[in-house]
Motif scaffolding. Structure first.
Motif, PDB file in Angstrom:
ATOM      1  N   HIS A 204       0.860  -1.223   0.044  1.00  0.00           N
ATOM      2  CA  HIS A 204       0.151   0.177   0.100  1.00  0.00           C
ATOM      3  C   HIS A 204       0.989   1.319  -0.031  1.00  0.00           C
ATOM      4  N   GLN A 205       0.708   1.999  -0.972  1.00  0.00           N
ATOM      5  CA  GLN A 205       1.389   3.186  -1.179  1.00  0.00           C
ATOM      6  C   GLN A 205       0.830   4.424  -0.192  1.00  0.00           C
ATOM      7  N   TYR A 206       1.942   5.047   0.508  1.00  0.00           N
ATOM      8  CA  TYR A 206       1.333   6.028   1.235  1.00  0.00           C
ATOM      9  C   TYR A 206       0.525   7.275   0.724  1.00  0.00           C
ATOM     10  N   HIS A 207      -0.266   7.858   1.675  1.00  0.00           N
ATOM     11  CA  HIS A 207      -1.142   8.616   1.238  1.00  0.00           C
ATOM     12  C   HIS A 207      -1.517   9.477   2.795  1.00  0.00           C
ATOM     13  N   THR A 208      -1.805  10.814   2.533  1.00  0.00           N
ATOM     14  CA  THR A 208      -2.312  11.601   3.489  1.00  0.00           C
ATOM     15  C   THR A 208      -3.303  10.978   4.528  1.00  0.00           C
ATOM     16  N   LYS A 209      -3.598  10.812   5.671  1.00  0.00           N
ATOM     17  CA  LYS A 209      -4.643  10.292   6.460  1.00  0.00           C
ATOM     18  C   LYS A 209      -4.638  10.954   7.664  1.00  0.00           C
ATOM     19  N   TYR A 210      -5.775  10.502   8.357  1.00  0.00           N
ATOM     20  CA  TYR A 210      -6.345  11.115   9.592  1.00  0.00           C
ATOM     21  C   TYR A 210      -6.656   9.968  10.429  1.00  0.00           C
ATOM     22  N   SER A 211      -6.315   9.849  11.878  1.00  0.00           N
ATOM     23  CA  SER A 211      -6.635   8.810  12.773  1.00  0.00           C
ATOM     24  C   SER A 211      -7.101   9.323  14.033  1.00  0.00           C
ATOM     25  N   PRO A 213     -10.556   9.015  11.102  1.00  0.00           N
ATOM     26  CA  PRO A 213     -10.804   9.790   9.871  1.00  0.00           C
ATOM     27  C   PRO A 213     -11.782  10.781  10.179  1.00  0.00           C
ATOM     28  N   VAL A 214     -11.249  11.977  10.800  1.00  0.00           N
ATOM     29  CA  VAL A 214     -12.182  13.136  11.102  1.00  0.00           C
ATOM     30  C   VAL A 214     -12.610  13.902  10.009  1.00  0.00           C
ATOM     31  N   ASN A 215     -11.643  13.772   8.718  1.00  0.00           N
ATOM     32  CA  ASN A 215     -12.095  14.397   7.451  1.00  0.00           C
ATOM     33  C   ASN A 215     -13.446  13.630   6.705  1.00  0.00           C
ATOM     34  N   HIS A 216     -13.667  12.608   7.317  1.00  0.00           N
ATOM     35  CA  HIS A 216     -15.014  11.944   6.554  1.00  0.00           C
ATOM     36  C   HIS A 216     -16.089  11.638   7.721  1.00  0.00           C
ATOM     37  N   VAL A 217     -16.165  12.547   9.003  1.00  0.00           N
ATOM     38  CA  VAL A 217     -16.895  12.274   9.799  1.00  0.00           C
ATOM     39  C   VAL A 217     -18.447  12.366   9.522  1.00  0.00           C
ATOM     40  N   LYS A 218     -18.787  13.242   8.478  1.00  0.00           N
ATOM     41  CA  LYS A 218     -20.196  13.247   8.386  1.00  0.00           C
ATOM     42  C   LYS A 218     -20.700  12.329   7.341  1.00  0.00           C
ATOM     43  N   SER A 219     -19.795  11.763   6.428  1.00  0.00           N
ATOM     44  CA  SER A 219     -20.124  10.674   5.741  1.00  0.00           C
ATOM     45  C   SER A 219     -20.151   9.419   6.465  1.00  0.00           C
ATOM     46  N   ILE A 220     -19.224   9.512   7.407  1.00  0.00           N
ATOM     47  CA  ILE A 220     -19.284   8.023   8.122  1.00  0.00           C
ATOM     48  C   ILE A 220     -20.581   7.923   9.126  1.00  0.00           C
ATOM     49  N   CYS A 221     -21.005   9.208   9.687  1.00  0.00           N
ATOM     50  CA  CYS A 221     -22.142   8.961  10.520  1.00  0.00           C
ATOM     51  C   CYS A 221     -23.405   8.678   9.362  1.00  0.00           C
ATOM     52  N   GLN A 267      -7.568  22.717  13.989  1.00  0.00           N
ATOM     53  CA  GLN A 267      -6.697  22.345  15.220  1.00  0.00           C
ATOM     54  C   GLN A 267      -6.804  20.760  15.347  1.00  0.00           C
ATOM     55  N   GLU A 268      -8.073  20.256  15.273  1.00  0.00           N
ATOM     56  CA  GLU A 268      -8.418  18.914  15.404  1.00  0.00           C
ATOM     57  C   GLU A 268      -7.794  17.972  14.315  1.00  0.00           C
ATOM     58  N   LEU A 269      -8.019  18.586  12.917  1.00  0.00           N
ATOM     59  CA  LEU A 269      -7.560  18.271  11.787  1.00  0.00           C
ATOM     60  C   LEU A 269      -6.094  17.997  11.662  1.00  0.00           C
ATOM     61  N   LYS A 270      -5.221  19.167  12.401  1.00  0.00           N
ATOM     62  CA  LYS A 270      -3.794  19.043  12.353  1.00  0.00           C
ATOM     63  C   LYS A 270      -3.649  17.952  13.448  1.00  0.00           C
ATOM     64  N   GLU A 271      -4.085  17.746  14.438  1.00  0.00           N
ATOM     65  CA  GLU A 271      -3.749  16.872  15.594  1.00  0.00           C
ATOM     66  C   GLU A 271      -3.903  15.481  15.228  1.00  0.00           C
ATOM     67  N   THR A 272      -5.081  15.235  14.270  1.00  0.00           N
ATOM     68  CA  THR A 272      -5.188  13.728  14.080  1.00  0.00           C
ATOM     69  C   THR A 272      -4.553  13.349  12.681  1.00  0.00           C
ATOM     70  N   ARG A 273      -3.791  14.287  12.015  1.00  0.00           N
ATOM     71  CA  ARG A 273      -2.987  13.941  10.948  1.00  0.00           C
ATOM     72  C   ARG A 273      -2.097  12.890  11.141  1.00  0.00           C
ATOM     73  N   SER A 274      -2.068  11.877  10.427  1.00  0.00           N
ATOM     74  CA  SER A 274      -1.171  10.737  10.767  1.00  0.00           C
ATOM     75  C   SER A 274      -0.005  10.654   9.791  1.00  0.00           C
ATOM     76  N   GLU A 275       1.057  10.311  10.348  1.00  0.00           N
ATOM     77  CA  GLU A 275       2.143  10.054   9.341  1.00  0.00           C
ATOM     78  C   GLU A 275       2.755   8.947   9.330  1.00  0.00           C
TER      79      GLU A 275
END
Length: 278
Positions: A204-211, A213-221, A267-275
């Protein structure tokens, strides 16, 4: 060995697509075609790889319609056996032989995954495999025996056209990201189909992600609520719990519902961005 089509979905990741196609071209067993489903108005100026035709189609007015895009790829593909690959995948040379050997009208075959910490310059699996790492919290999956349907992940799987039709394809009421895989697994299980894993793998090639995945919170709900209406339990529960701790959602575990509260702050997006690569 039976002929087959490869299907992949793409949004923005042209380099990852190039590497995926490179790995497909290096395979010991080659598909009759690669169907590329674009979830945006874009194309690559390439119509074949190692003599394999590339067919490009676009989901109209797309945002991230994963279920619709997979169904469109299925409808476009010409062969009776289909291999779905995430655009982030790099295939082992023997992946297709192994998946097709294990798939049948009542068995879906999948592959394990290891993770790269970058997007490499090419899709040469043999050069890259020693750089890939396993997910530290994910147990190894047994090969060549039926496993729990909830281990299904659309990252890499082989399915017969008859099975896809019988299952009804991916439910397009799932909008954007989340749970359409688990719903598909529940439905193929209900139809008496089983899931097995191959010893071959994808990288699996790396891509930006959140842990999480708060960037998808509305669709996940939205998708969690729709899924619970169909199957009477909430999927993606660890994500929902994490969202609730952040005040993004409210979960009612008794009623199997989740209420969307708000989008994450910058700020929450910044804090949950995973490397991490996984």
């Amino acid at each position: 060995m039976s002929s087959f089509s490869v299907i992949t979905l793409v949004k923005e990741r042209k380099k990852q697509l190039s590497n995926l196609l490179d790995s497909v071209g290096r395979s010991t067993l080659k598909p009759q075609e690669v169907v590329v489903v674009w979830m945006e108005e874009d194309r690559i100026e390439q119509d074949e790889v190692e003599g394999i035709p590339i067919r490009q189609i676009t989901v109209p007015e797309a945002k991230l319609p994963l279920a619709e895009a997979r169904n469109l790829g299925f409808e476009t593909a010409s062969e009776a056996i289909l291999v779905f690959l995430d655009v982030d995948c790099i295939c082992s040379p023997n992946l297709f032989d192994s998946l097709i050997e294990r798939a049948s009208p009542h068995t879906i075959a999948s592959a394990s995954v290891r993770y790269l910490n970058e997007v490499p310059e090419n899709g040469n699996y043999l050069q890259l495999k020693d750089e890939a790492v396993e997910h530290p919290k994910r147990e190894a999956i047994a090969c060549d025996e039926p496993v729990d349907r909830k281990k299904f992940w659309s990252l890499a799987f082989c399915i017969h056209r008859t099975t896809f039709n019988e299952t009804g394809g991916f439910d397009e009421n799932f909008l954007g990201y989340g749970a359409e895989d688990t719903d598909f697994a529940e439905r193929f299980h209900y139809k008496g189909c089983q899931l097995v894993f191959s010893p071959e793998e994808v990288l699996h090639q790396y891509h930006t992600k959140y842990s999480p995945p708060v960037n998808h919170v509305k669709s996940i709900c939205h998708n969690a609520n729709y899924f619970a209406q169909q199957h009477n339990y909430l999927p993606m529960y660890s994500w929902l719990e994490a969202f609730e701790e952040m005040g993004l959602v409210k979960v009612d575990s008794d009623k199997h519902t989740v209420e969307f509260v708000r989008e994450p702050s910058d700020q929450e997006l910044k804090e949950t961005r995973s490397e991490q690569p996984y």
